[in-house]
Design an enzyme around this catalytic site. Structure first.
Site, PDB file in Angstrom:
ATOM      1  N   GLU A  56       0.853  -1.194   0.000  1.00  0.00           N
ATOM      2  CA  GLU A  56       0.000   0.000   0.000  1.00  0.00           C
ATOM      3  C   GLU A  56       0.882   1.235   0.000  1.00  0.00           C
ATOM      4  O   GLU A  56       1.934   1.264   0.651  1.00  0.00           O
ATOM      5  CB  GLU A  56      -0.900   0.030   1.238  1.00  0.00           C
ATOM      6  N   CYS A 264      -6.672   1.255   2.982  1.00  0.00           N
ATOM      7  CA  CYS A 264      -7.583   2.399   3.075  1.00  0.00           C
ATOM      8  C   CYS A 264      -7.431   3.359   1.909  1.00  0.00           C
ATOM      9  O   CYS A 264      -8.342   4.132   1.619  1.00  0.00           O
ATOM     10  CB  CYS A 264      -7.344   3.138   4.385  1.00  0.00           C
ATOM     11  N   ASN A 386     -12.217  -2.978   1.051  1.00  0.00           N
ATOM     12  CA  ASN A 386     -11.196  -3.118   2.086  1.00  0.00           C
ATOM     13  C   ASN A 386     -11.760  -2.649   3.420  1.00  0.00           C
ATOM     14  O   ASN A 386     -12.006  -1.453   3.589  1.00  0.00           O
ATOM     15  CB  ASN A 386      -9.967  -2.269   1.751  1.00  0.00           C
ATOM     16  N   GLU A 387     -12.004  -3.564   4.314  1.00  0.00           N
ATOM     17  CA  GLU A 387     -12.400  -3.209   5.687  1.00  0.00           C
ATOM     18  C   GLU A 387     -13.598  -2.270   5.730  1.00  0.00           C
ATOM     19  O   GLU A 387     -13.665  -1.390   6.593  1.00  0.00           O
ATOM     20  CB  GLU A 387     -11.249  -2.533   6.427  1.00  0.00           C
TER      21      GLU A 387
HETATM   22  O1  AHR Z   1      -1.969  -1.132   6.870  1.00  0.00           O
HETATM   23  C1  AHR Z   1      -2.442   0.164   7.130  1.00  0.00           C
HETATM   24  C2  AHR Z   1      -3.953   0.231   7.092  1.00  0.00           C
HETATM   25  O2  AHR Z   1      -4.472  -0.593   8.095  1.00  0.00           O
HETATM   26  C3  AHR Z   1      -4.601  -0.257   5.823  1.00  0.00           C
HETATM   27  O3  AHR Z   1      -4.703   0.725   4.872  1.00  0.00           O
HETATM   28  C4  AHR Z   1      -5.954  -0.658   6.289  1.00  0.00           C
HETATM   29  O4  AHR Z   1      -6.538  -1.606   5.444  1.00  0.00           O
HETATM   30  C5  AHR Z   1      -5.716  -1.122   7.711  1.00  0.00           C
HETATM   31  O5  AHR Z   1      -6.676  -0.675   8.579  1.00  0.00           O
END
Ligand code: AHR
Length: 662
Positions: A56, A264, A386-387
């Site tokens: 990321e 995120c 994602n989450e």
């Molecule tokens: O790894 C950092 C963040 O942690 C990521 O973007 C997210 O998916 C998680 O909450």
């Protein structure tokens, strides 16, 4: 040792490994254990995609990190007017740029938008030059300087256009902060229309904090955009490529999948800031830069094409994650794509498959081909979400993405999201929607990973399969690495159901991190160090069979350590076609263990094994100044169907043992 309040059976540590490890690791009295491996009992299939990485753009992982571009804010698109950008004030449009004025020439530097290079790259810089001498503009790169090496070649390019006057050629130089020239080249005089100019520069000496300087000597006005400097020596020598040391560190994990671009960052600060992959492909000058929800900027020079090429270069399957039309549940206001716009978000998923795999005659397959890759990328997985939080809109929208993908891209495996945390709040939605794999994330203290090592022993063996797509123990100490190894041994035992994993975050720029203190690989402008957790990832991924073997670990009945039963995680996996047995052990205690290992049901077991040990004090960490404080040590020990191993306190070991092929 203070944890050793136990009833411990003393044994003699007269083994070869003992001589090769620091005495501090073997000083305590050892616990005795037996490890029995039964290759003739039921075996569990191990997923071939078990160990991957999660990339990321957090902690300057892309611009200022893996993306080898050395100029910060090359296209002058940084801006401060996004009210939700966390560090808006730190990102003025001329960030990293300063005027250069020599002799009696002055230079006013301002951004402009009147006649841009193209509509997706709307801002450029105008230099207004007066007087006699030389003047122009300098870029200081990321975090205070551009690190350059003696003898190395750097490829420079820019787009320039002459306004009134400014008829002289451009000079480009790499200089020290006090103006000493380390490399210089003369370009042509810019014409009246935007045109690209390029050259290469060979630097005369090492300089950790250089600047890139573009000047001219004729008064008038001059427009510049896409001012770029790359090291020639990128990973695999690719143009618009990746920083070699960082890419090599990732490649050396031998990941089978790369999940990207987040995290995120995928749903951004809000829907306007979400990561839309179509903004990241094509000529870099026509990409549409974006704020990062992590508080800085994304040039998108490292975009979907480069991610997929990197996967191909390191033999990993791409696992792109796309937003699903709802924003991050933590941020206010919570946003959802209007009903009438959802189709476009869904189409992004479908079109991505065409971009990756479609024929060169298709719309998006042609974009890929025009970028230099007519062959398909063999995309097999697409992640959606994602989450996300458990909201009615998420429950309404998510199934529509899955339905469209099933209809239009039936060969693609869909990776959904179980939501945030080990409670997996969206698992039921993923299950009901019928995704192939669902992704769960947790960042926890080391003890959580040790206590939860049996988490998957009892999960139902049914769809969807599980991806532990982000996890890390709360620090970069040896204890955290060992705790992660204990947890991974439990995952290997259940790898028929848990088919993918990835530690997170992968990269962290030392000068500016947004994530917690635990990251896998740390770096600055030109240095890298690997954490103990990195070595666990590398060891576990590189020493994996295709079947997990039944085994038992037995301690003497009365054995306790710190008032609790002792813990020794063991994972034997067999690569029968290669004739290799891998035995991983992880000891999260402050007490060494001596174990008698018995292997049943295999023929041709060799009498020597390769043993790799990652051991050290529980609080030990690696750093730029001590990058190898914790690092694997490889030895050879006597082996066979019965042999002894010594497992140091707070250690991870991997045994590689030749066996008969079958
Ligand atoms: O790894 C950092 C963040 O942690 C990521 O973007 C997210 O998916 C998680 O909450």
């Amino acid at each position: 040792m203070k944890f050793l309040k136990a009833i411990i059976t003393k044994i003699n540590l007269g083994l070869a490994i003992a001589a090769l490890l620091p005495s501090s690791l073997l000083g305590a009295e050892a616990l005795q254990a037996t490890i029995s491996i039964a290759a003739d009992k039921p075996r569990t299939a191990v997923s071939p995609t078990l160990y991957g990485v999660f990339y990321e753009d957090i902690n300057y992982a892309a611009d200022g990190g893996l993306y080898a571009e050395m100029v910060q804010n090359r296209s002058f698109e940084y801006h401060t007017d996004d009210k939700r950008a966390k560090k808006a004030s730190a990102l003025p449009p001329l960030r990293a740029w300063t005027p250069v004025e020599r002799k009696s020439m002055t230079c006013r530097v301002a951004t402009a938008t009147a006649q841009p290079l193209n509509e997706r790259n709307p801002t450029y810089v105008t230099l207004t030059l007066a007087g006699k001498g030389e003047a122009g503009v300098a870029n200081t790169g990321y975090h205070g300087g551009i690190p350059v090496k003696a003898g190395a070649i750097y490829d420079f390019s820019l787009y320039a256009r002459r306004g009134r006057g400014a008829t002289a050629p451009l000079t480009v130089a790499i200089e020290t902060a006090d103006g000493t020239v380390l490399a210089q080249a003369i370009l042509g005089a810019p014409g009246a229309a935007w045109a690209k100019q390029q050259t290469s520069l060979t630097v005369s000496r090492d300089e950790p904090k250089a600047r890139l300087v573009v000047t001219t000597s004729a008064a008038g006005s001059l427009d510049l955009d896409m001012v770029s400097l790359f090291p020639r020596d990128t990973f695999k020598k690719r143009k618009n490529g990746l920083r070699k040391d960082l890419a090599e560190a990732i490649a050396a994990i031998h990941p089978t999948t790369v999940r990207f671009p987040g995290g995120c960052i995928v749903h951004g600060n809000g829907l306007a800031n979400a990561y839309r992959w179509k903004d990241t492909v094509g000529d870099v000058a026509t990409r549409k830069p974006n704020w990062s929800r992590w508080g800085y900027y994304q040039s998108y020079g490292l975009g979907y094409f480069e991610y997929m090429l990197f996967c191909e270069d390191i033999g990993a399957s791409p696992l792109p994650i796309l937003p699903c039309g709802v924003s991050c549940g933590f941020l206010r206001p919570y946003e959802v794509a209007p009903e009438g716009e959802l189709a476009a978000w869904i189409q992004d998923c479908v079109d991505l498959v065409e971009f990756a795999n479609g024929p060169v005659t298709s719309t998006w397959g042609k974009v890929r081909a025009d970028m230099g890759h007519p062959a398909p990328f063999n995309l097999r997985f697409v992640g959606i979400g994602n989450e996300e939080h458990d909201t009615p809109k998420m429950r309404e929208y998510f199934p529509r993405f899955v339905a469209a993908m099933r209809a239009k891209c039936p060969d693609i495996q869909i990776v959904g999201t179980s939501g945030l945390g080990d409670e997996i709040p969206l698992f039921d939605l993923m299950s009901a929607t019928g995704v192939d794999i669902t992704d769960e994330h947790y960042y926890k203290p080391p003890q959580w990973f040790i206590d939860n090592r049996h988490r998957f022993d009892t999960v139902a063996r049914k769809a969807p399969k599980i991806y532990v797509g982000e996890y890390a123990s709360h620090s970069n100490t040896q204890l955290s690495a060992v705790a992660e190894a204990v947890y991974l041994a439990g995952i290997e035992r259940n790898s028929d159901q848990v088919v993918m994993t990835a530690y997170a975050p992968l990269l962290a720029r030392i000068e500016d991190t947004q994530s917690r203190k635990a990251n896998l690989i740390w770096f600055d402008g030109d240095r890298v160090f690997k954490t103990p957790s990195y070595y666990v990832q590398q060891l576990f991924g590189s020493n994996l069979g295709d079947h997990y073997l039944t085994n038992t670990v037995v301690f003497p009945d009365a054995a306790v350590v710190d008032g609790k039963p002792p813990v020794l995680a063991v994972s034997p996996t067999l690569a029968s076609k290669d004739g290799k047995l891998f035995i991983k052990v992880a000891n999260p205690m402050d007490v060494p263990i001596t174990a008698r290992v018995t292997v049943q049901g295999l023929s041709g077991i060799q009498t020597e094994a390769q043993l790799t040990t990652l051991a050290g004090d529980k609080a030990a960490v690696n750093s730029l100044t001590n990058p190898q404080q914790i690092a694997p040590v490889v030895t050879t020990i006597p082996a066979g169907a019965n042999f002894n191993i010594t497992v140091p306190a707070m250690s991870v070991q991997v045994l590689q043992l030749g066996v008969g092929k079958s």
